[in-house]
Design a protein around this motif. Structure first.
Motif, mmCIF file in Angstrom:
data_model
loop_
_atom_site.group_PDB
_atom_site.id
_atom_site.type_symbol
_atom_site.label_atom_id
_atom_site.label_comp_id
_atom_site.label_asym_id
_atom_site.label_seq_id
_atom_site.Cartn_x
_atom_site.Cartn_y
_atom_site.Cartn_z
ATOM 1 N N GLU A 1 0.826 -1.213 0.000
ATOM 2 C CA GLU A 1 0.000 0.000 0.000
ATOM 3 C C GLU A 1 0.860 1.263 0.000
ATOM 4 N N ARG A 2 1.986 1.227 0.711
ATOM 5 C CA ARG A 2 2.820 2.420 0.869
ATOM 6 C C ARG A 2 3.766 2.645 -0.302
ATOM 7 N N ASP A 3 4.340 1.556 -0.849
ATOM 8 C CA ASP A 3 5.436 1.702 -1.807
ATOM 9 C C ASP A 3 5.205 1.051 -3.165
ATOM 10 N N LEU A 4 4.279 0.102 -3.257
ATOM 11 C CA LEU A 4 4.154 -0.674 -4.488
ATOM 12 C C LEU A 4 2.914 -0.346 -5.316
ATOM 13 N N GLY A 5 1.996 0.435 -4.785
ATOM 14 C CA GLY A 5 0.840 0.834 -5.572
ATOM 15 C C GLY A 5 -0.504 0.398 -5.045
ATOM 16 N N GLY A 6 -0.540 -0.371 -3.936
ATOM 17 C CA GLY A 6 -1.816 -0.699 -3.322
ATOM 18 C C GLY A 6 -2.235 -2.146 -3.512
ATOM 19 N N ALA A 7 -3.556 -2.361 -3.437
ATOM 20 C CA ALA A 7 -4.103 -3.717 -3.423
ATOM 21 C C ALA A 7 -3.770 -4.489 -4.691
ATOM 22 N N TRP A 8 -3.761 -3.823 -5.856
ATOM 23 C CA TRP A 8 -3.491 -4.547 -7.100
ATOM 24 C C TRP A 8 -2.094 -5.151 -7.077
ATOM 25 N N ALA A 9 -1.117 -4.421 -6.507
ATOM 26 C CA ALA A 9 0.256 -4.912 -6.469
ATOM 27 C C ALA A 9 0.375 -6.135 -5.560
ATOM 28 N N TRP A 10 -0.279 -6.063 -4.397
ATOM 29 C CA TRP A 10 -0.221 -7.208 -3.489
ATOM 30 C C TRP A 10 -0.972 -8.405 -4.084
ATOM 31 N N GLY A 11 -2.027 -8.142 -4.801
ATOM 32 C CA GLY A 11 -2.720 -9.215 -5.491
ATOM 33 C C GLY A 11 -1.833 -9.867 -6.539
ATOM 34 N N LEU A 12 -1.047 -9.065 -7.268
ATOM 35 C CA LEU A 12 -0.136 -9.610 -8.271
ATOM 36 C C LEU A 12 0.952 -10.456 -7.618
ATOM 37 N N VAL A 13 1.493 -9.976 -6.507
ATOM 38 C CA VAL A 13 2.524 -10.732 -5.787
ATOM 39 C C VAL A 13 1.948 -12.069 -5.302
ATOM 40 N N PRO B 1 12.360 -1.290 -0.619
ATOM 41 C CA PRO B 1 11.591 -2.293 -1.356
ATOM 42 C C PRO B 1 12.002 -2.313 -2.822
ATOM 43 N N SER B 2 11.797 -3.453 -3.467
ATOM 44 C CA SER B 2 12.147 -3.630 -4.870
ATOM 45 C C SER B 2 10.935 -3.331 -5.758
ATOM 46 N N PRO B 3 11.170 -3.198 -7.070
ATOM 47 C CA PRO B 3 10.040 -3.013 -7.996
ATOM 48 C C PRO B 3 9.082 -4.203 -7.947
ATOM 49 N N VAL B 4 7.843 -3.961 -8.297
ATOM 50 C CA VAL B 4 6.815 -5.007 -8.225
ATOM 51 C C VAL B 4 7.193 -6.263 -9.008
ATOM 52 N N PRO B 5 7.734 -6.163 -10.245
ATOM 53 C CA PRO B 5 8.092 -7.398 -10.958
ATOM 54 C C PRO B 5 9.120 -8.248 -10.209
ATOM 55 N N LEU B 6 10.082 -7.621 -9.554
ATOM 56 C CA LEU B 6 11.094 -8.369 -8.819
ATOM 57 C C LEU B 6 10.493 -9.027 -7.580
ATOM 58 N N VAL B 7 9.623 -8.315 -6.893
ATOM 59 C CA VAL B 7 8.936 -8.905 -5.740
ATOM 60 C C VAL B 7 8.089 -10.091 -6.193
ATOM 61 N N ALA B 8 7.415 -9.944 -7.327
ATOM 62 C CA ALA B 8 6.581 -11.032 -7.841
ATOM 63 C C ALA B 8 7.428 -12.243 -8.222
ATOM 64 N N LEU B 9 8.616 -12.016 -8.794
ATOM 65 C CA LEU B 9 9.508 -13.121 -9.145
ATOM 66 C C LEU B 9 9.952 -13.874 -7.895
ATOM 67 N N ALA B 10 10.297 -13.127 -6.851
ATOM 68 C CA ALA B 10 10.674 -13.770 -5.586
ATOM 69 C C ALA B 10 9.497 -14.538 -5.003
ATOM 70 N N ALA B 11 8.291 -13.992 -5.133
ATOM 71 C CA ALA B 11 7.096 -14.681 -4.637
ATOM 72 C C ALA B 11 6.840 -15.967 -5.422
ATOM 73 N N PHE B 12 7.160 -15.961 -6.716
ATOM 74 C CA PHE B 12 7.002 -17.173 -7.524
ATOM 75 C C PHE B 12 7.879 -18.299 -6.981
ATOM 76 N N ALA B 13 9.122 -17.972 -6.625
ATOM 77 C CA ALA B 13 10.026 -18.977 -6.063
ATOM 78 C C ALA B 13 9.503 -19.495 -4.731
ATOM 79 N N VAL B 14 8.965 -18.596 -3.908
ATOM 80 C CA VAL B 14 8.393 -19.015 -2.627
ATOM 81 C C VAL B 14 7.199 -19.928 -2.848
ATOM 82 N N GLY B 15 6.367 -19.612 -3.831
ATOM 83 C CA GLY B 15 5.231 -20.465 -4.129
ATOM 84 C C GLY B 15 5.650 -21.868 -4.541
ATOM 85 N N SER B 16 6.717 -21.965 -5.321
ATOM 86 C CA SER B 16 7.222 -23.281 -5.719
ATOM 87 C C SER B 16 7.647 -24.096 -4.508
#
Length: 399
Positions: free
Chosen positions: A240-252, A296-311
């Motif tokens: 919410e503070r740095d990445l753009g809000g709910a849509w960003a957290w939903g993407l992550v 914090p990192s850009p949203v695409p990088l956070v999402a990539l790290a989240a992908f690895a965590v999901g695996s």
């Protein structure tokens, strides 16, 4: 396995409820934040749910070993569905307060405490041992596939229509799940001949007799305290503070779900002989995600790290359940699963309650950096134990 009507109905019921629940965490987080709540308030609501889970888990394990596990699952789904309907109505009408959100989170947590041990044990009644990994992989796909689109869709729906609508969808999914599970038929079990207290003692004996089990659970307890709690509470705050809000957290969150899907598909083909070695090493991937949020990192990088965590999460859930279902006696499986879940969640409420105040005093980044460091150290320590890295599953290949 899929041709078996009992497993098919069981799978469809579980998949339906998980599809709705994939959107619920995003809705819950922003229901609290949009009502004027802080990170501390979000932690309190989440902690109430976990406290209820911890407080009722052992009773849920005993119930699932004494009663038909199908009945326990149906009852838990109905209670969860009703609780989410009430929560949705309060949010939609604008009268939700911190105490009511915390209370409903506790009701949902208490019902989940009965649901989880039964869910962990029932596959062993429905499929033969040589197909357990495949069955658990399918169930992991049922959990992870909705997490790809669900959180992203939830972020959009929260931004457009509010959190209450998403909570209402989750409520409907529980009730549909209960209808599916009501039709599952399993072999009958005799009436209980021992007291619930004796059942608890027997479950504890089975749990403590397996060092690979209780050492992993101890690590998971500290993991929930020091790693998961900061992620759950501070992740939406950073978004919410740095990445753009709910849509960003939903993407992550969706990226994390996509990683779990990949793991589930892989496990339909691969046969893992050393499950704890694989899952413990894979959990090291949580550290880069925490670092990405701390920077914090850009949203695409956070999402990539989240992908690895999901695996890594997809690997863990499927392989851990297969390990316990293979090595724990079926008659005690739900109780042992309850002790496992109890231990894993026991310290979680403390972490959820403390993350907000600690981060307000020290800052968000230091808390996330500390969580990343602990994740690396604890996984490496667990890998030093022969009982963990050397445990093998020798199962016949399915025909």
């Amino acid at each position: 396995m899929w041709a078996d009507p009992a497993f098919r109905r069981f799978f469809l019921g579980v998949a339906t409820s998980l599809a709705g629940s994939a959107m619920a965490p995003v809705a819950l987080a922003f229901a609290v934040l949009d009502s004027g709540g802080s990170a501390t308030d979000l932690g309190i609501v989440a902690a109430c749910g976990v406290v209820a889970v911890v407080g009722c888990l052992l009773g849920g394990g005993v119930a699932a070993d004494r009663l038909p596990r199908r009945v326990v699952l149906v009852g838990a789904d109905v209670v969860c569905g009703v609780a989410q309907v009430v929560f949705a109505v309060l949010v939609l009408t604008g009268v939700a307060e911190l105490w009511s959100m915390a209370l409903l989170a506790a009701v949902r947590g208490a019902s989940a405490a009965f649901h989880q041990p039964a869910l962990a044990a029932l596959p062993a009644e429905l499929v033969p041992p040589d197909r357990l990994q495949r069955a658990n992989s399918l169930l992991e796909l049922a959990r992870s596939v909705p997490q790809v689109a669900g959180p992203a869709l939830a972020g959009v729906l929260v931004a457009v229509g509010g959190a209450g609508f998403v909570l209402l969808v989750d409520a409907a999914s529980y009730l549909v799940s209960a209808a599916f599970l009501a039709g599952v038929r399993t072999p009958g079990r005799g009436a209980p001949t021992t007291s619930p207290w004796r059942d608890l003692r027997e479950g504890w004996t089975e749990f403590r007799a397996r060092r690979w089990l209780w050492t992993t659970v101890l690590q998971l307890a500290l993991w929930n305290l020091l790693v998961v709690s900061p992620f759950l509470v501070l992740g939406p705050v950073v978004a919410e503070r740095d990445l753009g809000g709910a849509w960003a957290w939903g993407l992550v969150s969706a990226a994390q779900g996509a990683g779990a899907v990949l793991a589930g598909v892989a496990l339909l083909r691969l046969r893992v002989r050393r499950p704890l070695l694989v899952t413990t090493a894979a959990r090291l991937t949580r550290a880069p995600l925490l670092v990405a949020l701390a920077l914090p990192s850009p949203v695409p990088l956070v999402a990539l790290a989240a992908f690895a965590v999901g695996s890594s999460s997809g690997l863990f859930f499927a392989l851990w359940r297969t390990t316990t279902q293979t090595l724990v006696p079926p008659h005690a499986l739900a109780r042992v699963s309850a002790y496992e879940l109890f231990g894993a969640f026991a310290l979680g409420p403390i972490g959820l309650a403390l993350v907000g105040p600690v981060s307000e005093r020290l800052g968000t980044a230091p808390v996330l950096w500390t969580a990343a460091a602990w994740q690396v150290l604890s996984c490496c320590a667990l890998l030093l134990l022969p009982d963990v890295r050397g445990l093998r599953l020798n199962r016949p290949r399915p025909e």
